[in-house]
Design a protein around this motif. Structure first.
Motif, PDB file in Angstrom:
ATOM      1  N   LYS A 142      45.942  38.010  64.364  1.00 10.77           N
ATOM      2  CA  LYS A 142      46.116  38.214  65.815  1.00 10.77           C
ATOM      3  C   LYS A 142      46.104  36.878  66.532  1.00 10.77           C
ATOM      4  CE  LYS A 142      44.038  42.728  66.168  1.00 10.77           C
ATOM      5  NZ  LYS A 142      43.132  43.612  66.818  1.00 10.77           N
ATOM      6  N   ILE A 143      45.122  36.036  66.124  1.00 10.87           N
ATOM      7  CA  ILE A 143      45.019  34.730  66.783  1.00 10.87           C
ATOM      8  C   ILE A 143      46.261  33.893  66.509  1.00 10.87           C
ATOM      9  CG2 ILE A 143      43.711  32.540  66.721  1.00 10.87           C
ATOM     10  CD1 ILE A 143      41.222  34.391  66.319  1.00 10.87           C
ATOM     11  N   GLU A 144      46.706  33.953  65.246  1.00 14.19           N
ATOM     12  CA  GLU A 144      47.913  33.203  64.866  1.00 14.19           C
ATOM     13  C   GLU A 144      49.126  33.734  65.654  1.00 14.19           C
ATOM     14  OE1 GLU A 144      48.930  30.015  63.412  1.00 14.19           O
ATOM     15  OE2 GLU A 144      46.852  30.633  63.092  1.00 14.19           O
ATOM     16  N   ALA A 145      49.172  35.072  65.819  1.00 19.07           N
ATOM     17  CA  ALA A 145      50.302  35.690  66.539  1.00 19.07           C
ATOM     18  C   ALA A 145      50.324  35.223  67.995  1.00 19.07           C
ATOM     19  CB  ALA A 145      50.184  37.215  66.477  1.00 19.07           C
ATOM     20  N   LEU A 146      49.142  35.199  68.614  1.00 18.75           N
ATOM     21  CA  LEU A 146      49.061  34.746  70.011  1.00 18.75           C
ATOM     22  C   LEU A 146      49.559  33.317  70.142  1.00 18.75           C
ATOM     23  CD1 LEU A 146      45.655  35.798  71.652  1.00 18.75           C
ATOM     24  CD2 LEU A 146      47.971  36.228  72.469  1.00 18.75           C
ATOM     25  N   LYS A 147      49.108  32.455  69.170  1.00 21.42           N
ATOM     26  CA  LYS A 147      49.496  31.035  69.234  1.00 21.42           C
ATOM     27  C   LYS A 147      51.002  30.887  69.014  1.00 21.42           C
ATOM     28  CE  LYS A 147      46.522  29.025  66.348  1.00 21.42           C
ATOM     29  NZ  LYS A 147      45.593  28.199  65.630  1.00 21.42           N
ATOM     30  N   THR A 148      51.514  31.616  68.005  1.00 21.39           N
ATOM     31  CA  THR A 148      52.950  31.524  67.685  1.00 21.39           C
ATOM     32  C   THR A 148      53.784  31.963  68.891  1.00 21.39           C
ATOM     33  OG1 THR A 148      52.427  32.036  65.400  1.00 21.39           O
ATOM     34  CG2 THR A 148      54.735  32.288  66.054  1.00 21.39           C
ATOM     35  N   ALA A 149      53.368  33.089  69.502  1.00 22.19           N
ATOM     36  CA  ALA A 149      54.139  33.607  70.645  1.00 22.19           C
ATOM     37  C   ALA A 149      54.157  32.587  71.775  1.00 22.19           C
ATOM     38  CB  ALA A 149      53.542  34.931  71.120  1.00 22.19           C
ATOM     39  N   SER A 150      53.007  31.979  72.052  1.00 24.37           N
ATOM     40  CA  SER A 150      53.014  31.069  73.207  1.00 24.37           C
ATOM     41  C   SER A 150      53.804  29.800  72.902  1.00 24.37           C
ATOM     42  CB  SER A 150      51.611  30.812  73.736  1.00 24.37           C
ATOM     43  OG  SER A 150      50.923  29.995  72.867  1.00 24.37           O
ATOM     44  N   GLU A 151      53.780  29.343  71.625  1.00 25.60           N
ATOM     45  CA  GLU A 151      54.603  28.162  71.280  1.00 25.60           C
ATOM     46  C   GLU A 151      56.091  28.479  71.419  1.00 25.60           C
ATOM     47  OE1 GLU A 151      53.577  26.707  67.390  1.00 25.60           O
ATOM     48  OE2 GLU A 151      51.506  26.313  68.030  1.00 25.60           O
ATOM     49  N   LEU A 152      56.473  29.674  70.974  1.00 26.57           N
ATOM     50  CA  LEU A 152      57.893  30.063  71.076  1.00 26.57           C
ATOM     51  C   LEU A 152      58.318  30.153  72.540  1.00 26.57           C
ATOM     52  CD1 LEU A 152      58.134  32.791  68.284  1.00 26.57           C
ATOM     53  CD2 LEU A 152      59.153  30.508  68.241  1.00 26.57           C
ATOM     54  N   ARG A 153      57.460  30.735  73.351  1.00 25.07           N
ATOM     55  CA  ARG A 153      57.811  30.859  74.790  1.00 25.07           C
ATOM     56  C   ARG A 153      57.914  29.483  75.434  1.00 25.07           C
ATOM     57  NH1 ARG A 153      53.628  35.549  75.210  1.00 25.07           N
ATOM     58  NH2 ARG A 153      54.952  37.361  74.773  1.00 25.07           N
ATOM     59  N   ASP A 154      56.977  28.582  75.025  1.00 27.79           N
ATOM     60  CA  ASP A 154      57.063  27.210  75.566  1.00 27.79           C
ATOM     61  C   ASP A 154      58.408  26.586  75.218  1.00 27.79           C
ATOM     62  OD1 ASP A 154      54.607  27.370  76.699  1.00 27.79           O
ATOM     63  OD2 ASP A 154      53.548  26.221  75.147  1.00 27.79           O
ATOM     64  N   ALA A 155      58.970  27.012  74.084  1.00 27.94           N
ATOM     65  CA  ALA A 155      60.265  26.461  73.661  1.00 27.94           C
ATOM     66  C   ALA A 155      61.422  27.263  74.262  1.00 27.94           C
ATOM     67  CB  ALA A 155      60.351  26.465  72.146  1.00 27.94           C
ATOM     68  N   GLY A 156      61.115  28.179  75.174  1.00 27.28           N
ATOM     69  CA  GLY A 156      62.171  28.915  75.885  1.00 27.28           C
ATOM     70  C   GLY A 156      62.683  30.131  75.129  1.00 27.28           C
ATOM     71  N   ILE A 157      61.927  30.596  74.147  1.00 29.72           N
ATOM     72  CA  ILE A 157      62.380  31.760  73.368  1.00 29.72           C
ATOM     73  C   ILE A 157      61.634  33.009  73.861  1.00 29.72           C
ATOM     74  CG2 ILE A 157      62.424  32.775  71.039  1.00 29.72           C
ATOM     75  CD1 ILE A 157      62.549  29.813  70.034  1.00 29.72           C
ATOM     76  N   ALA A 158      62.384  34.080  74.136  1.00 30.59           N
ATOM     77  CA  ALA A 158      61.767  35.302  74.670  1.00 30.59           C
ATOM     78  C   ALA A 158      61.073  36.058  73.532  1.00 30.59           C
ATOM     79  CB  ALA A 158      62.838  36.181  75.310  1.00 30.59           C
ATOM     80  N   VAL A 159      59.812  36.387  73.756  1.00 35.22           N
ATOM     81  CA  VAL A 159      58.980  36.969  72.690  1.00 35.22           C
ATOM     82  C   VAL A 159      58.261  38.216  73.192  1.00 35.22           C
ATOM     83  CG1 VAL A 159      57.039  36.528  71.123  1.00 35.22           C
ATOM     84  CG2 VAL A 159      58.478  34.633  71.874  1.00 35.22           C
ATOM     85  N   VAL A 160      58.206  39.239  72.339  1.00 33.35           N
ATOM     86  CA  VAL A 160      57.264  40.337  72.574  1.00 33.35           C
ATOM     87  C   VAL A 160      56.268  40.265  71.427  1.00 33.35           C
ATOM     88  CG1 VAL A 160      56.965  42.842  72.621  1.00 33.35           C
ATOM     89  CG2 VAL A 160      58.915  41.788  73.779  1.00 33.35           C
TER      90      VAL A 160
END
Ligand code: AMP
Length: 418
Positions: free
Chosen positions: A338-356
């Motif tokens: 879960k923690i890894e998922a949260l981190k991955t999602a926020s890094e992807l969003r920072d890179a402009g990628i839309a994530v759910v």
């Protein structure tokens, strides 16, 4: 269970792409013609509408949502857009700017009408106003703008109806003739028309009741009673429309339901008479600004109904760009994941990628079902194995193919914006 009030509608997510499409085309048209956006409050002093739209109109008499606030001010939800824009034009000293001032708006409009197909108690309009210029060249340009907007939406099966209802100099003459004509016909008219005969005879002409239509067809025409100035204005407008190769149908029964109109009035109607009736309409209002207490300034505008446009876009099968779907769904299993998922999602969003991102409370199968539902093109799966290996499993949601990737490669593979 609560329901939306009668005559109102929710605009659900799957409908939104139609609305965005119309808004984008409207904004693009306004840019081409030099109009600037403005927004006005959803409610105003009620007397603003009584003064401009008119005491004797259905909109003010029967349809306005009027209320007193807790301080006793009498307010009304706006039943149309022009009066508010003109109030703002005066309030903000726009009469001191170079004229004409060209403004556009998107507004929700409130009218207590009998709900039926294409007729709501809250509907939405896109409208334009050009204030401070009397030339019929502007009338032609405003009409051209309305038509090119509908064309840009792909709505081609519509025609322009045109009329001139004169000004305060010549209209009384026409109204007088109308009263004379209608007086002996009164017993055969509908109740509304009998009331209009006394209060607002012009509105007798656009009654939709079959019993009143024949009388209206033969009624004295406003265009036959125009003063010299109004006649010249109308003739020039027709000439300019000819130059612009804009076809129109003269409709002497077109009067529009608001008192502020002078000279030019027009509507964009479906060719077949169906399709929920007018897409839009407008006209000149050369006395409105003075009527609101300002220095006299002529004006012209039009408004279009968003719901009617959505209806017709669907009716004619016009393709609209779909809303963007999320690029990636992050699925996870287990507390560390879960923690890894949260981190991955926020890094992807920072890179402009839309994530759910999933909260990981359900099985992987259920999470992947959700990935499909939200329309993600791929899923990044993080479980105990991935954490141990320091990798992410990237699944193509269309083919089901999976591959192990390094977290650093994930962004590159998903097309991160630089
Ligand atoms: P009007 O101010 O009445 O000329 O309205 C401008 C445009 O708004 C019309 O041509 C219609 O497309 C739309 N419209 C007006 N009244 C309604 C309504 N009650 N429900 C939905 N659309 C409307």
């Amino acid at each position: 269970m609560f329901k939306a009030p009668r005559g109102t509608e929710d605009i659900l997510p799957e409908e939104q792409s139609y609305w965005r499409y119309i808004e984008e085309k409207a904004v693009a048209t306004c840019r081409l013609y030099g109009y600037s956006r403005m927004d006005t409050p959803a409610f105003e002093e009620a007397s603003l509408f009584a003064r401009s739209v008119g005491e004797g109109t259905d909109i003010v008499n029967k349809e306005m949502y009027i209320f007193k606030d807790r301080s006793g001010n009498e307010l009304a939800l706006r039943p149309e857009g022009t009066a508010s824009v003109c109030r703002a034009y005066l309030e903000h000293g726009m009469d001191n700017l170079p004229q004409p001032v060209k403004l556009y708006y998107f507004a929700d409009i409130f009218r207590y009408e009998r709900p039926q197909a294409g007729r709501y108690r809250q509907h939405h309009q896109f409208g334009c106003e050009a204030i401070g210029e009397a030339s019929p060249m502007l009338d032609a340009e405003v009409i051209q703008m309305a038509l090119s907007f509908f064309r840009s939406l792909g709505l081609l099966q519509f025609c322009l109806q045109l009329n001139s209802i004169g000004c305060k100099e010549c209209r009384p003459n026409h109204l007088h003739k109308l009263k004379d004509y209608y007086a002996p016909l009164a017993p055969g008219l509908c109740d509304d028309c009998r009331a209009r005969l006394a209060k607002n005879p012009l509105r007798l002409l656009d009654c939709k009741k079959p019993g009143c239509q024949a009388a209206a067809d033969e009624a004295p025409k406003s265009a036959d009673y125009l003063c010299i100035e109004c006649r010249e204005h109308f003739e020039s407008l027709k000439r300019y429309l000819g130059v612009l190769k804009i076809e129109y149908t003269l409709n002497h029964r077109l009067v529009r339901g608001l008192d502020y109109y002078t000279k030019t009035v027009f509507e964009i109607q479906p060719l077949d008479g169906g399709s929920q009736s007018a897409l839009g309409g407008g006209g000149r209002y050369d006395d409105l600004i003075a009527g609101l207490g300002g220095r006299p300034a002529p004006g012209i505008g039009f408004a279009t109904g968003m719901e009617r446009m959505v209806f017709n876009i669907k009716e004619y099968g016009i393709e609209v760009p779909r809303q963007e779907k999320p690029a990636v769904f992050v699925a996870c299993m287990g507390g560390d994941a879960k923690i890894e998922a949260l981190k991955t999602a926020s890094e992807l969003r920072d890179a402009g990628i839309a994530v759910v991102v999933s909260s990981g409370e359900r099985s992987l199968k259920a999470q992947l079902r959700q990935a499909n539902t939200v329309g993600a093109t791929c899923a990044a799966i993080i479980g105990d194995d991935e954490i141990k290996e320091g990798t992410v499993t990237l699944r193509n949601m269309e083919t089901g193919e999976q591959q192990e990737v390094q977290p650093d490669d994930l962004k590159r593979m998903l097309g991160a914006q630089q």
